[in-house]
Structures are given as C-alpha cells and as structure tokens.
Design a protein around this motif. Structure first.
Motif, short mmCIF file in Angstrom:
data_model
loop_
_atom_site.label_atom_id
_atom_site.label_comp_id
_atom_site.label_asym_id
_atom_site.label_seq_id
_atom_site.Cartn_x
_atom_site.Cartn_y
_atom_site.Cartn_z
N GLY A 1 -22.20 -23.92 30.84
CA GLY A 1 -22.89 -24.64 31.90
C GLY A 1 -23.96 -25.53 31.32
N ASN A 2 -25.17 -25.45 31.87
CA ASN A 2 -26.28 -26.27 31.38
C ASN A 2 -27.10 -25.58 30.31
OD1 ASN A 2 -25.69 -28.37 33.21
ND2 ASN A 2 -26.85 -27.34 34.85
N HIS A 3 -26.68 -24.40 29.88
CA HIS A 3 -27.51 -23.60 28.99
C HIS A 3 -26.84 -23.36 27.63
CE1 HIS A 3 -29.36 -23.02 32.83
NE2 HIS A 3 -28.44 -22.19 33.26
N VAL A 4 -27.65 -22.92 26.68
CA VAL A 4 -27.15 -22.50 25.37
C VAL A 4 -27.62 -21.07 25.14
CG1 VAL A 4 -27.22 -22.88 22.88
CG2 VAL A 4 -27.14 -24.84 24.43
N PHE A 5 -26.70 -20.22 24.72
CA PHE A 5 -27.01 -18.81 24.46
C PHE A 5 -26.90 -18.57 22.96
CE2 PHE A 5 -25.47 -19.26 28.74
CZ PHE A 5 -26.34 -18.49 29.49
N GLU A 6 -27.95 -17.98 22.40
CA GLU A 6 -28.06 -17.78 20.96
C GLU A 6 -28.07 -16.29 20.63
OE1 GLU A 6 -31.57 -18.28 17.56
OE2 GLU A 6 -31.65 -19.50 19.39
N ILE B 1 -30.68 -14.80 23.24
CA ILE B 1 -31.75 -15.69 23.69
C ILE B 1 -31.12 -16.77 24.56
CG2 ILE B 1 -33.54 -17.32 22.98
CD1 ILE B 1 -33.65 -15.79 20.30
N THR B 2 -31.67 -16.95 25.75
CA THR B 2 -31.18 -17.97 26.67
C THR B 2 -32.04 -19.21 26.55
OG1 THR B 2 -30.38 -16.30 28.23
CG2 THR B 2 -30.67 -18.54 29.07
N HIS B 3 -31.42 -20.35 26.23
CA HIS B 3 -32.11 -21.64 26.20
C HIS B 3 -31.67 -22.40 27.46
CE1 HIS B 3 -33.44 -21.00 22.04
NE2 HIS B 3 -32.21 -20.60 21.78
N GLU C 1 -23.97 -11.20 4.83
CA GLU C 1 -24.16 -12.54 5.36
C GLU C 1 -24.64 -12.50 6.81
OE1 GLU C 1 -21.57 -16.72 5.69
OE2 GLU C 1 -20.58 -14.81 5.25
N GLY C 2 -25.58 -13.39 7.12
CA GLY C 2 -26.03 -13.53 8.50
C GLY C 2 -25.20 -14.58 9.21
N ILE C 3 -24.80 -14.28 10.46
CA ILE C 3 -23.98 -15.21 11.23
C ILE C 3 -24.60 -15.34 12.62
CG2 ILE C 3 -21.71 -15.64 12.22
CD1 ILE C 3 -20.62 -13.89 9.87
N ARG C 4 -24.98 -16.57 12.97
CA ARG C 4 -25.65 -16.80 14.25
C ARG C 4 -24.83 -17.76 15.09
NH1 ARG C 4 -30.07 -14.47 15.31
NH2 ARG C 4 -31.38 -15.06 17.08
N SER C 5 -24.61 -17.38 16.35
CA SER C 5 -23.81 -18.18 17.26
C SER C 5 -24.70 -18.92 18.25
CB SER C 5 -22.83 -17.29 18.04
OG SER C 5 -21.88 -16.72 17.18
N PHE C 6 -24.30 -20.15 18.56
CA PHE C 6 -24.94 -20.97 19.59
C PHE C 6 -23.84 -21.40 20.54
CE2 PHE C 6 -27.67 -20.98 15.97
CZ PHE C 6 -28.96 -21.06 16.45
N VAL C 7 -23.86 -20.86 21.74
CA VAL C 7 -22.75 -21.04 22.67
C VAL C 7 -23.23 -21.82 23.89
CG1 VAL C 7 -21.00 -19.89 24.07
CG2 VAL C 7 -21.76 -18.86 21.92
N ARG C 8 -22.55 -22.92 24.19
CA ARG C 8 -22.88 -23.70 25.36
C ARG C 8 -22.07 -23.19 26.55
NH1 ARG C 8 -21.66 -29.28 24.16
NH2 ARG C 8 -19.67 -29.13 25.27
#
Length: 362
Positions: free
Chosen positions: A157-162, A91-93, A148-155
């Motif tokens: 540039g100007n965006h966060v990718f989940e 998901i692109t934020h 176990e569930g593992i979720r990444s939030f990666v910054r």
C-alpha cells in the motif's frame, strides 16, 4: 478487707486488654476498608455495576485488533500499537512507499554510527515483488563464521515495513530469506480501524496472513481514553517466552514476596489497599490478578491493576506470557503523576469490562 491483685495477674490483664484493643481496631479498619469485589467459584470475579459516567463512555463501542487479539473499547478510545515481532521486530514506515532506498541508507548510517565495524555487502531486489534485501556482516568475527544479517524492506500500500535478523547455527541465510519472503508475500496494508476476519496478526498499519503459528510472536498495545487521559490500559503477549524458574512464578506470589520485602502489611498499611487479589479467568486464559489502590499525599489516589497468565512456550492460543495493566493517575506517560479520575468502583468496573472483551481474534 482490701483485695490486692498480684503483679503477674495485672500483667496478664493488661496484655489481654491490649490485644483486645488491637483486634477491635483491626476489625474496625477492615470494616471501613472492606471492598465488595468478590470472586465466583469459577475464577471469574463478580461484575461490578458500571456507573452512569462509564455507561455514557461505553454507549458506543468498537473492536480493535493487535497481534492475534481483539478488544472492545469505547468509540472515543485510541489504540496505540507498540512493539511488534513476528519473528523479528517489525517497523512500520507510514506513507513511505517509494522511499525504500532512502530507508535503507538511513539504516546504514544509523548502524555505522553505533557500530563502525559493520560491513554492508549488497542491496538486492527481494524474492517477492515490492521487496528489497539489505545484506551485511555485523563484525569481522561474524563474517569469519558466516553469520550474516539480512534486512527486508517491503512495500505494501502506501507504507514500507522493515524487519530482519541474522543467520547462525539455527538458521542459514537462505532460510532467513525464505522466511522473510513468506512474511512479505502475506503482508498487506491495513487501516488500523479494520479488524480482519482471516487468521493472522494485526500490526501497525498492516496485516500478515499467517496460519502456522510457527514464528515467534511478541505484541503490545495500549488504549488511550481522551475523556479520561489519566487512564492507561496496556496488553503485552510473548508466545515463545520461557516459563522456567522465576518466569513460571505467578503474579500473586511475586506480589506477596515484594510486599514482604518492603514491609507492607495488609490492611494496616494505609498507603496501599488491595481491592482484589486472586485467580481471574479471561476467555479461557487461567490468569491471576492483583488490584491495588495507592493513597498518596493530599488525597491523590491512584489505581494499579495487574493481570497475568502463564501459558506454554510456543502455544499459539495460550502464549507463554500475557500481561495486562491498568493504571490511573498517569500524566505524560508517568505513573503516580496526578489523582485518579475514577473511583474504586469505576476503576474495577472498567477493568472487568475491558478484560472480559479481550479475546483471540480467530
């Protein structure tokens, strides 16, 4: 002396005349509905001459990319990136850099509304700079078996990718964290007009440099034409899909079966016309196509074109499933909603031009 023909002979003559009329009518119908869209022996259809209107549309073009593919489209066209997975849904934020904690809290709240039994255990800095990991158990049972569930939030540039997925028999939590780190490390922001040169996958506002092809990959995208808003062109590929059983049946066989089930007889059915049907090789992909015209009420005619290639599960350059569709007469994302803005010739010419430009990016 008057000659009288026997009743059986009259019956034979009547049957013969009836069939002669039917054959003549069918021949006349075929003549009126014949379409000059033929195939070469190589499996590549003869190109239909493009109309002045489409020549103007394609006067200036640009390349756009999604997944591992690139496509040449008119300058005015808008690429709409859809579902993207490598190896999980991404998901692109947009313009959310610095809001990682807010996104994590939003994910928690939305998840607990759907599944109150979820237990969130920790939020920690990820193994790669500018990344965070959210860890949780989806249920008491999953916790008892260590899934176990593992979720990444990666910054970037100007965006966060989940993105994220769960551990189990196939992968441990440590393995998931390692794979997530590999993706985060090779992920960068990208303007969607950029077509990168190195190997990897284009995602919405980002690019992941990737050379192994070991991940599951699912990508979809659509093209919108502002000057022809009723036209919808879309592509979807699934590298690791199954090709067993019904999944290995080609689009032509499925189309023929569907027509039989619906009682459609070509060319007698006036509401549906097959403009072209057969094999169509697209840049090395051995695909099949079915090009249909639907004749609606009050002259509302639309096109439904389908192309599909069945490759090999796990094959990077010949994905298990590639599906391409072109529809005319679309309004508000609804098919058959309005009359096609294209003639048959124009629809086939546009289809051939777009398909011939679709290729593996590197």
């Amino acid at each position: 002396m008057t000659s009288h023909t026997s009743s059986p002979e009259l019956k034979k003559r009547f049957i013969l005349m009836t069939w002669t009329g039917i054959i003549a009518a069918a021949g006349f119908y075929l003549f009126l509905h014949h379409q000059p869209y033929s195939y070469k022996d190589t499996g590549v259809p003869t190109q239909t001459e493009i109309s002045p209107r489409l020549e103007k549309l394609f006067a200036k073009t640009k390349a756009v990319c999604f997944g591992r593919y690139v496509l040449d489209v008119p300058e005015e066209a808008q690429l709409i990136l859809g579902y993207q997975e490598i190896p999980a849904k991404i998901i692109t934020h947009e313009d959310a850099a610095g809001k990682e904690k807010e996104l994590i809290n939003a994910f928690r709240k939305a998840t607990l509304i759907r599944r109150p039994e979820v237990e969130f255990t920790s939020v920690v800095e990820g193994p790669v700079q500018n990344s965070m990991l959210l860890r949780y158990f989806g249920s008491p049972y999953l916790k008892s078996v260590g899934s176990e569930g593992i979720r990444s939030f990666v910054r970037a540039g100007n965006h966060v990718f989940e993105f994220g997925w769960g551990s189990g028999d196939e992968e441990s939590a440590d393995q998931i964290i390692k794979k997530s780190a590999d993706i985060a490390r090779n992920l960068r922001a990208r303007d969607n007009s950029e077509v990168p040169k190195g190997p990897g996958v284009c995602i919405d506002s980002g690019f992941i440099a990737e050379t192994t092809g070991n991940f599951q990959e699912i990508f979809s995208a659509g093209v919108h034409f502002p000057s022809h808003p009723d036209i919808s062109f879309s592509v979807m590929s699934n590298k690791n899909a199954s090709t067993d059983g019904p999944n290995g049946v080609g689009i032509i066989a499925r189309h023929e079966a569907a027509m039989r089930d619906q009682g459609v007889v070509f060319p007698i059915d006036s509401e549906l016309v097959r403009l072209r049907i057969g094999k169509h090789i697209v840049n090395g992909w051995n695909g099949e196509e079915v090009l249909l015209r639907h004749n609606g009420k009050d002259g509302a005619m639309i096109h439904e074109f389908m192309w599909e290639a069945i490759g090999k599960t796990g094959d990077l350059r010949h994905p298990a499933s590639v599906d391409i569709n072109l529809d005319t007469g679309v309004a508000a994302n609804t098919k058959y909603a309005t009359k096609s803005s294209l003639t048959d010739d124009e629809a086939v010419a546009l289809w051939d031009k777009l398909l011939s430009s679709l290729r593996f990016r590197n």
